[in-house]
Enzyme design. Sequence first.
Site, mmCIF file in Angstrom:
data_model
loop_
_atom_site.group_PDB
_atom_site.id
_atom_site.type_symbol
_atom_site.label_atom_id
_atom_site.label_comp_id
_atom_site.label_asym_id
_atom_site.label_seq_id
_atom_site.Cartn_x
_atom_site.Cartn_y
_atom_site.Cartn_z
ATOM 1 N N HIS A 105 0.841 -1.311 -0.077
ATOM 2 C CA HIS A 105 0.058 -0.046 -0.138
ATOM 3 C C HIS A 105 0.823 1.260 -0.046
ATOM 4 O O HIS A 105 0.582 2.124 -0.651
ATOM 5 C CB HIS A 105 -1.040 0.144 1.357
ATOM 6 C CG HIS A 105 -2.053 -0.905 1.458
ATOM 7 N ND1 HIS A 105 -2.023 -1.795 2.508
ATOM 8 C CD2 HIS A 105 -2.915 -1.457 0.626
ATOM 9 C CE1 HIS A 105 -3.248 -2.580 2.061
ATOM 10 N NE2 HIS A 105 -3.781 -2.311 0.878
ATOM 11 N N LYS A 135 -16.771 -6.954 5.977
ATOM 12 C CA LYS A 135 -15.413 -7.640 5.792
ATOM 13 C C LYS A 135 -14.702 -7.997 7.336
ATOM 14 O O LYS A 135 -14.134 -8.652 7.361
ATOM 15 C CB LYS A 135 -14.450 -6.842 5.087
ATOM 16 C CG LYS A 135 -14.352 -6.834 3.712
ATOM 17 C CD LYS A 135 -13.162 -6.477 2.968
ATOM 18 C CE LYS A 135 -13.383 -6.425 1.381
ATOM 19 N NZ LYS A 135 -12.051 -6.030 0.668
ATOM 20 N N ARG A 186 -1.795 -5.630 -8.371
ATOM 21 C CA ARG A 186 -0.661 -6.515 -8.069
ATOM 22 C C ARG A 186 -0.523 -7.660 -9.233
ATOM 23 O O ARG A 186 0.640 -8.009 -9.606
ATOM 24 C CB ARG A 186 -1.169 -7.331 -6.672
ATOM 25 C CG ARG A 186 -0.757 -6.592 -5.712
ATOM 26 C CD ARG A 186 -1.366 -7.085 -4.418
ATOM 27 N NE ARG A 186 -2.996 -6.954 -4.672
ATOM 28 C CZ ARG A 186 -3.706 -7.040 -3.743
ATOM 29 N NH1 ARG A 186 -3.121 -7.547 -2.481
ATOM 30 N NH2 ARG A 186 -5.087 -7.150 -3.759
ATOM 31 N N SER A 189 -2.804 -7.697 2.795
ATOM 32 C CA SER A 189 -2.974 -7.696 4.257
ATOM 33 C C SER A 189 -3.513 -9.144 4.737
ATOM 34 O O SER A 189 -3.231 -9.475 5.902
ATOM 35 C CB SER A 189 -4.411 -6.719 4.563
ATOM 36 O OG SER A 189 -4.033 -5.207 3.944
HETATM 37 P P1 ADP Z 1 -9.967 -3.286 -0.647
HETATM 38 O O1 ADP Z 1 -10.552 -4.213 0.504
HETATM 39 O O2 ADP Z 1 -10.722 -2.187 -1.073
HETATM 40 O O3 ADP Z 1 -9.356 -4.177 -1.670
HETATM 41 P P2 ADP Z 1 -7.251 -3.305 0.223
HETATM 42 O O4 ADP Z 1 -6.860 -2.445 1.607
HETATM 43 O O5 ADP Z 1 -7.126 -4.558 0.356
HETATM 44 O O6 ADP Z 1 -8.598 -2.733 0.199
HETATM 45 O O7 ADP Z 1 -6.605 -2.683 -1.022
HETATM 46 C C1 ADP Z 1 -6.902 -1.286 -1.407
HETATM 47 C C2 ADP Z 1 -5.916 -0.980 -2.685
HETATM 48 O O8 ADP Z 1 -4.634 -1.339 -2.674
HETATM 49 C C3 ADP Z 1 -6.610 -2.202 -3.762
HETATM 50 O O9 ADP Z 1 -6.380 -1.501 -5.063
HETATM 51 C C4 ADP Z 1 -5.529 -3.232 -3.679
HETATM 52 O O10 ADP Z 1 -5.616 -3.806 -5.104
HETATM 53 C C5 ADP Z 1 -4.218 -2.334 -3.540
HETATM 54 N N1 ADP Z 1 -3.114 -3.033 -2.788
HETATM 55 C C6 ADP Z 1 -3.473 -4.006 -1.912
HETATM 56 N N2 ADP Z 1 -2.198 -4.556 -1.757
HETATM 57 C C7 ADP Z 1 -1.249 -4.289 -2.407
HETATM 58 C C8 ADP Z 1 0.088 -4.513 -2.603
HETATM 59 N N3 ADP Z 1 0.642 -5.343 -2.114
HETATM 60 N N4 ADP Z 1 0.583 -3.531 -3.797
HETATM 61 C C9 ADP Z 1 -0.088 -2.889 -4.455
HETATM 62 N N5 ADP Z 1 -1.499 -2.559 -4.559
HETATM 63 C C10 ADP Z 1 -1.907 -3.037 -3.256
#
Ligand code: ADP
Length: 163
Positions: free
Chosen positions: A17, A41, A90, A128
């Site tokens: 992130h 969630k 990703r 996450s």
């Molecule tokens: P959501 O529940 O909205 O998917 P996340 O917190 O899991 O929320 O992810 C928010 C955004 O960050 C999404 O666009 C996700 O694809 C991106 N994201 C999550 N992990 C990574 C990572 N390791 N590298 C790049 N982008 C990421």
Amino acid sequence: MRTVIYPGSFDPLTNGHLDVVHRAARLFDKVIVAVAQNETKQPLFSLQERVALVKESIAHLSNVEADTFDGLLVNYVEKRGGQAVVRGLRAVSDFEFEFQLALMNRKLNERIETIFMMPKETYTFLSSRMVKEIARLGGDISSFVPAHVQKALHERLNRKEVK
Ligand code: ADP
């Protein structure tokens, strides 16, 4: 003034992130990391905890701020005067859901663009969910999350085990 919103659950924020935040901060005047309520969630961390972890991670970035939101993302983007939404991509597996989300948001508000950014290769396998799982099993997560997130995860998971 070009403002981009980076929405997500951030339960918790990972280095993946943060990589996206850094990239967006170089392109836009202002980046707002918007932590979603997302009750469906069943997050490990509360909304306030998640936003506090984000705030600590971005304190050194002058054009980045953290906020919370609930309801429709496009409404929040309007409220904050944003031009675009940034999401991280990703792998191909992210694509279908993200594509659908971007087109739905465009349908709801044509003015708002969605921009996808790819993290550094080493973060493409990071999520996450995986970080929580590894932490729960006692694995080393120090290269996946900032130190304060690691500490918060250990405290939360240890407390759960005591119960
Ligand atoms: P959501 O529940 O909205 O998917 P996340 O917190 O899991 O929320 O992810 C928010 C955004 O960050 C999404 O666009 C996700 O694809 C991106 N994201 C999550 N992990 C990574 C990572 N390791 N590298 C790049 N982008 C990421």
